[in-house]
Design a protein around this motif. Structure first.
Motif, mmCIF file in Angstrom:
data_model
loop_
_atom_site.group_PDB
_atom_site.id
_atom_site.type_symbol
_atom_site.label_atom_id
_atom_site.label_comp_id
_atom_site.label_asym_id
_atom_site.label_seq_id
_atom_site.Cartn_x
_atom_site.Cartn_y
_atom_site.Cartn_z
ATOM 1 N N ARG A 62 0.826 -1.220 0.000
ATOM 2 C CA ARG A 62 0.000 0.000 0.000
ATOM 3 C C ARG A 62 0.853 1.261 0.000
ATOM 4 O O ARG A 62 0.515 2.231 -0.676
ATOM 5 C CB ARG A 62 -0.949 -0.026 1.192
ATOM 6 C CG ARG A 62 -2.001 -1.136 1.039
ATOM 7 C CD ARG A 62 -2.916 -1.238 2.203
ATOM 8 N NE ARG A 62 -3.802 -0.075 2.209
ATOM 9 C CZ ARG A 62 -4.654 0.193 3.176
ATOM 10 N NH1 ARG A 62 -4.723 -0.600 4.227
ATOM 11 N NH2 ARG A 62 -5.416 1.252 3.114
ATOM 12 N N LEU A 63 1.945 1.267 0.747
ATOM 13 C CA LEU A 63 2.831 2.430 0.760
ATOM 14 C C LEU A 63 3.521 2.643 -0.585
ATOM 15 O O LEU A 63 3.688 3.778 -1.043
ATOM 16 C CB LEU A 63 3.877 2.290 1.862
ATOM 17 C CG LEU A 63 3.381 2.456 3.295
ATOM 18 C CD1 LEU A 63 4.430 1.942 4.273
ATOM 19 C CD2 LEU A 63 3.053 3.910 3.572
ATOM 20 N N CYS A 64 3.905 1.558 -1.248
ATOM 21 C CA CYS A 64 4.635 1.651 -2.520
ATOM 22 C C CYS A 64 3.725 1.928 -3.711
ATOM 23 O O CYS A 64 4.215 2.302 -4.776
ATOM 24 C CB CYS A 64 5.427 0.365 -2.765
ATOM 25 S SG CYS A 64 6.814 0.155 -1.633
ATOM 26 N N GLU A 65 2.430 1.755 -3.562
ATOM 27 C CA GLU A 65 1.479 1.968 -4.654
ATOM 28 C C GLU A 65 1.529 3.432 -5.119
ATOM 29 O O GLU A 65 1.341 4.346 -4.324
ATOM 30 C CB GLU A 65 0.073 1.600 -4.183
ATOM 31 C CG GLU A 65 -1.041 1.997 -5.110
ATOM 32 C CD GLU A 65 -0.934 1.400 -6.493
ATOM 33 O OE1 GLU A 65 -1.221 2.146 -7.446
ATOM 34 O OE2 GLU A 65 -0.587 0.218 -6.637
ATOM 35 N N PRO A 66 1.791 3.687 -6.415
ATOM 36 C CA PRO A 66 1.952 5.065 -6.882
ATOM 37 C C PRO A 66 0.660 5.882 -6.934
ATOM 38 O O PRO A 66 0.709 7.103 -6.825
ATOM 39 C CB PRO A 66 2.540 4.902 -8.285
ATOM 40 C CG PRO A 66 2.147 3.544 -8.716
ATOM 41 C CD PRO A 66 2.057 2.709 -7.468
#
Length: 75
Positions: free
Chosen positions: A32-36
C-alpha cells in the motif's frame, strides 16, 4: 509518521526507522505504501533498526514493492 524518500540510480525508496513506526511493517502495508496512485509510491522500502552488534551503525531490511523481503540489494 516520519519517513524520507531517496532516489538513486533511477529507483525511489522510502526510508523508515523501525523505532519510529507505530505499527509492524507487514507485506500489505509495504504494498500500500509503494502503490503510486493510492500510496506514497516507491520501488521499495528500506527499514533501519538499531544493531545488536556495537560494531555496526544500523541493521537494514529491504522490502520489494510487492511486500516480499529482499535478501540483498542488487546495487
Amino acid at each position: 509518521m516520519q519517513f524520507e524518500k531517496w532516489q538513486a540510480l533511477g529507483n525511489d525508496y522510502l526510508v523508515f526507522e523501525r523505532a519510529a513506526l507505530p505499527w509492524e511493517l507487514t507485506p500489505e502495508r509495504v504494498r500500500r505504501l509503494c502503490e503510486p496512485h493510492t500510496g506514497i509510491g516507491a520501488d521499495g522500502i528500506l527499514l533501519l533498526s538499531e544493531p545488536d552488534d556495537p560494531r555496526y551503525v544500523a541493521y537494514l531490511r529491504i522490502f520489494n514493492p510487492d511486500g516480499s523481503e529482499a535478501e540483498l540489494s542488487g546495487n
